[in-house]
Design an enzyme around this catalytic site. Structure first.
Site, short mmCIF file in Angstrom:
data_model
loop_
_atom_site.label_atom_id
_atom_site.label_comp_id
_atom_site.label_asym_id
_atom_site.label_seq_id
_atom_site.Cartn_x
_atom_site.Cartn_y
_atom_site.Cartn_z
N HIS A 123 -3.13 -1.41 3.12
CA HIS A 123 -2.72 -0.08 3.62
C HIS A 123 -2.25 -0.11 5.07
O HIS A 123 -1.67 0.85 5.55
CB HIS A 123 -3.90 0.88 3.59
N THR A 174 4.14 4.76 0.36
CA THR A 174 4.74 3.87 -0.64
C THR A 174 4.43 4.30 -2.08
O THR A 174 5.16 3.92 -2.99
CB THR A 174 4.25 2.42 -0.44
N GLU A 203 -3.07 4.69 4.39
CA GLU A 203 -1.72 4.15 4.63
C GLU A 203 -0.90 5.12 5.48
O GLU A 203 -0.18 4.72 6.40
CB GLU A 203 -1.02 3.91 3.29
S1 SF4 Z 1 1.54 -0.59 -4.42
FE1 SF4 Z 1 3.43 -1.45 -3.56
S2 SF4 Z 1 3.32 -0.89 -1.39
FE2 SF4 Z 1 1.26 -0.64 -2.18
S3 SF4 Z 1 0.26 -2.59 -1.78
FE3 SF4 Z 1 1.14 -2.70 -3.83
S4 SF4 Z 1 3.16 -3.67 -3.55
FE4 SF4 Z 1 2.47 -2.93 -1.56
#
Ligand code: SF4
Length: 291
Positions: free
Chosen positions: A85, A172, A137
């Site tokens: 995060h 994200t 995050e």
């Molecule tokens: S969900 Fe996507 S942004 Fe989040 S840790 Fe996993 S790869 Fe990275």
């Protein structure tokens, strides 16, 4: 008669796992970095769980991984691991001042969102972050662009008082549909300039799409992952929204015989922080109950 018997024979039960299920590359990378640090034999500290999965965290705890609530809880000279995060720069600076060794396991995609937010703020844009203000995050992204404002939905964007140049980025794991609505709202405003940078993780979008597609053609869905995992909860919502009976489970013994009574086509999807060994155990349990 042979034909009638054939017709009466039920087709064998099927279990299908949605594409892209389980640990994403960012979490896998963070786990590998943690394992490597633990192999040195010293305790490793982390502000918050490395992965939103209680079973995996319990496994790491046995190896010397300590989840802490504040830097005060870390022993002098210890190692602080930054999870996928990310972390606010001022917290990292304080940890360094305290003599902690820093190991950065921030997901590269999260790092991109942080860097973009910081650069856009420096370039004079009012940064708007689409995301959940309480999510670590998002706090870390905001830490890189302290003047940024966080909005969780379209209504919040409509309430924003904005002028001049505005840049929109996102958490994200944010909903792509809501992000597009927010972007459209900003573009329609009387602003000097609007920059929209989609920082949503493709792995998350692909997994959600695969889960919804699978949920549309099975009798029951099992969503595997921590109840504290935002992306797993979102998968459960998406599956239930397709009208299929959906069970959110963290581990195999939560799958009950009654969940499978009369079901022939079973779908499984697992969140970004669910390790493969848990997916396998749940699949085995389902298989044994379907017999
Ligand atoms: S969900 Fe996507 S942004 Fe989040 S840790 Fe996993 S790869 Fe990275």
């Amino acid at each position: 008669m042979a034909m009638d018997e054939e017709r009466a024979t039920p087709s064998p039960p099927t279990i299908e796992i949605a594409a892209g299920s389980g640990v994403c590359f960012g979490v896998r990378r963070a786990l590998e970095i943690a394992e490597k640090a633990l192999a040195e034999g010293q305790p490793v500290y982390c502000l918050g769980p490395l992965i939103h999965n209680p079973q995996e965290m319990a496994r790491l705890a046995k190896k010397g991984f300590h989840v802490i609530g504040s830097l005060d809880d870390a022993a002098d000279g210890g190692t602080l691991l930054i999870r996928s995060h990310g972390l606010q720069p001022d917290v990292v600076a304080e940890a360094r001042q305290r003599g902690l060794r820093i190991i950065d396991a921030t997901c590269p995609l999260v790092h991109r969102a942080q860097t973009l937010a910081a650069e856009l703020q420096r370039a004079g844009y009012r940064v708007v972050v689409a995301g959940d203000q309480a999510h670590p995050e998002v706090r870390a992204i905001q830490g890189h662009a302290p003047a940024a404002v966080v909005v969780s939905d379209l209504e919040a964007v409509r309430r924003l008082e904005l002028s001049g140049r505005v840049a929109l980025v996102s958490q994200t794991t944010f909903s792509p549909q809501e992000f597009r609505r927010m972007a459209a709202e900003l573009v329609m405003r009387d602003l000097q300039e609007v920059r929209v940078i989609n920082t949503i993780c493709a792995a998350t979008v692909d997994r959600q799409r695969a889960a919804a597609e699978l949920a549309g053609r099975v009798d029951v869905m099992f969503v595997i992952g921590g109840r504290n995992s935002a992306n797993t909860n979102r998968l459960a919502e998406l599956c239930a929204a397709r009208g299929v009976t959906t069970h959110h489970v963290e581990q195999a013994d939560e799958v009950l015989p009654e969940h499978l009574a009369g079901r022939r086509r079973v779908g499984i999807v697992a969140g970004a922080s669910t390790p493969q060994w848990i997916i396998e155990k749940v699949s085995e349990r389902i298989k044994s109950l379907l017999k």
